[in-house]
Design a protein around this motif. Structure first.
Motif, short mmCIF file in Angstrom:
data_model
loop_
_atom_site.label_atom_id
_atom_site.label_comp_id
_atom_site.label_asym_id
_atom_site.label_seq_id
_atom_site.Cartn_x
_atom_site.Cartn_y
_atom_site.Cartn_z
N ASP A 157 0.78 -1.24 0.00
CA ASP A 157 0.00 0.00 0.00
C ASP A 157 0.81 1.29 0.00
O ASP A 157 0.29 2.35 -0.32
N GLY A 158 2.07 1.24 0.42
CA GLY A 158 2.87 2.46 0.49
C GLY A 158 3.50 2.61 1.85
O GLY A 158 3.29 1.79 2.75
N PRO A 159 4.30 3.66 2.05
CA PRO A 159 5.09 3.81 3.28
C PRO A 159 4.26 3.79 4.56
O PRO A 159 3.16 4.33 4.60
N VAL A 160 4.82 3.14 5.59
CA VAL A 160 4.18 3.13 6.91
C VAL A 160 4.77 4.22 7.80
O VAL A 160 4.23 4.51 8.86
N ALA A 161 5.89 4.80 7.38
CA ALA A 161 6.55 5.88 8.11
C ALA A 161 7.51 6.56 7.14
O ALA A 161 7.81 6.03 6.07
N SER A 162 7.97 7.74 7.50
CA SER A 162 8.98 8.40 6.68
C SER A 162 10.27 7.59 6.73
O SER A 162 10.47 6.76 7.62
N ALA A 163 11.17 7.85 5.79
CA ALA A 163 12.44 7.13 5.78
C ALA A 163 13.18 7.34 7.09
O ALA A 163 13.75 6.40 7.67
N ALA A 164 13.16 8.57 7.58
CA ALA A 164 13.85 8.87 8.83
C ALA A 164 13.11 8.32 10.04
O ALA A 164 13.72 8.04 11.07
N GLY A 165 11.79 8.18 9.91
CA GLY A 165 10.99 7.78 11.06
C GLY A 165 10.81 6.29 11.24
O GLY A 165 10.26 5.86 12.25
N PHE A 166 11.28 5.49 10.28
CA PHE A 166 11.05 4.05 10.37
C PHE A 166 11.76 3.45 11.58
O PHE A 166 11.18 2.66 12.33
N ALA A 167 13.03 3.80 11.78
CA ALA A 167 13.78 3.28 12.94
C ALA A 167 13.11 3.70 14.24
O ALA A 167 13.05 2.91 15.21
N GLU A 168 12.58 4.92 14.28
CA GLU A 168 11.88 5.38 15.49
C GLU A 168 10.62 4.55 15.72
O GLU A 168 10.30 4.21 16.87
N ILE A 226 17.21 -2.07 9.54
CA ILE A 226 16.93 -1.94 10.97
C ILE A 226 18.23 -2.07 11.75
O ILE A 226 18.94 -3.08 11.62
N PRO A 227 18.58 -1.09 12.56
CA PRO A 227 19.77 -1.22 13.41
C PRO A 227 19.66 -2.46 14.30
O PRO A 227 18.63 -2.66 14.96
N PRO A 228 20.67 -3.32 14.31
CA PRO A 228 20.56 -4.60 15.03
C PRO A 228 20.19 -4.45 16.50
O PRO A 228 19.46 -5.29 17.05
N GLN A 229 20.65 -3.39 17.15
CA GLN A 229 20.38 -3.24 18.58
C GLN A 229 18.89 -3.07 18.87
O GLN A 229 18.43 -3.35 19.98
N LEU A 230 18.12 -2.63 17.87
CA LEU A 230 16.68 -2.47 18.08
C LEU A 230 15.97 -3.81 18.22
O LEU A 230 14.87 -3.88 18.74
N MET A 231 16.63 -4.88 17.74
CA MET A 231 16.00 -6.19 17.75
C MET A 231 16.48 -7.05 18.91
O MET A 231 16.25 -8.25 18.95
N LEU A 275 19.57 -13.13 7.46
CA LEU A 275 19.23 -11.85 8.08
C LEU A 275 19.02 -11.96 9.58
O LEU A 275 18.85 -10.95 10.26
N GLY A 276 19.02 -13.18 10.11
CA GLY A 276 18.80 -13.36 11.54
C GLY A 276 17.35 -13.51 11.94
O GLY A 276 17.01 -13.31 13.12
N ALA A 277 16.49 -13.86 11.00
CA ALA A 277 15.06 -13.97 11.30
C ALA A 277 14.78 -15.08 12.31
O ALA A 277 15.42 -16.13 12.30
#
Length: 268
Positions: A32-43, A66-71, A105-107
């Motif tokens: 459907d399209g973006p769920v967040a801005s490019a900058a806002g996805f990590a947030e 996705i920065p690994p530490q977020l996971m 990818l570590g899934a």
């Protein structure tokens, strides 16, 4: 369950280890399209993890961003199917990734979308079976996002159809079923009782109930959790929405999931 790669990864999918799940799908950016801005996805991912979600669901390319530490405390489910809202047949899902890529990818799990009753049902079932075999080889859990959906389906929330699709998933080697809530909602208990697999209910984009009333209805029917994407990432506070859902799913006391009985399938 003996200790295997799959059993370890399945255990990670429920953070408290209670067999209940809150998945937050973010794969909508393909359909459907973006769920967040490019900058806002990590947030957004940070908020979802901080709220206590058990897992996020993304496509392979997005997973690489996705920065690994977020996971560290939130599991990763890589979605292998796709279609877009601009296709001639939006119900025709195709594979756009494979299990080996997801493992690299570590899934912790992969997911595949199947629409039963669509014009391309046969191809989608073939893909599901192929992915299930690969999941066994690599020891990774498989979630099927499986729905009655297509020109031959008059009521996509029919309990009889939902019991059928859940059993298709079980027969083809799936570990967790994601599907829609039955209508009327109280009949979802019959669907759960007919399924040998845990069922998580899609949160959906629109309903007459609030998100939390909807979640409580699903859990009271014996579902093992929810997969809520749109109503999380469009929330004014995704972290708060996730935190409240997490508390409802993991902290509240709901009736135990009914033991499946063979005669239930014929009784629906």
């Amino acid at each position: 369950m003996p200790l295997t790669g799959k059993s370890v990864r399945l255990a990670r999918l429920s953070r408290p280890g209670d067999g209940r799940f809150l998945f937050v799908p973010l794969d909508h950016s393909v359909s459907d399209g973006p769920v967040a801005s490019a900058a806002g996805f990590a947030e957004l991912v940070t908020d979802i993890a901080a709220g206590g979600a058990d897992a996020i669901v993304v496509h392979k390319g997005r997973a690489r961003m996705i920065p690994p530490q977020l996971m560290a405390s939130c599991s990763l489910v890589v979605h292998l199917s796709a279609s877009t809202a601009h296709a001639p047949d939006t119900n025709a899902k195709v594979l756009v990734g494979d299990v080996e890529e997801a493992v690299r990818l570590g899934a912790d799990a992969v997911s595949v979308h199947v629409n039963i009753g669509s014009d391309t049902e046969a191809a989608q079932l073939t893909d599901l079976g192929t992915v299930a075999s690969a999941c066994e080889r690599f020891g990774i859990p498989l979630m099927a996002m499986i729905y009655p959906r297509g020109p031959r389906v008059s009521d996509p929330q029919d309990p009889t159809l939902l019991a059928h699709v859940a059993n298709i998933a079980a027969d083809l080697g799936v570990d967790i079923v994601k599907t829609v809530l039955a209508s009327p909602p109280e009949r979802m208990a019959e669907v759960v009782a007919a399924s040998p697999l845990p069922i998580v209910v899609a949160g959906g984009g629109s309903t007459d109930q609030s998100l939390f009333e909807f979640a409580a209805t699903a859990l009271e029917a014996g579902c093992s959790g929810l997969a809520v994407g749109r109503r999380v990432f469009t929330s004014p506070s995704p972290e708060k929405a996730v935190r409240e859902l997490t508390s409802l799913i993991h902290d509240q006391k709901f009736p135990p999931v009914p033991t499946p009985r063979p005669e239930m399938a014929g009784a629906l």
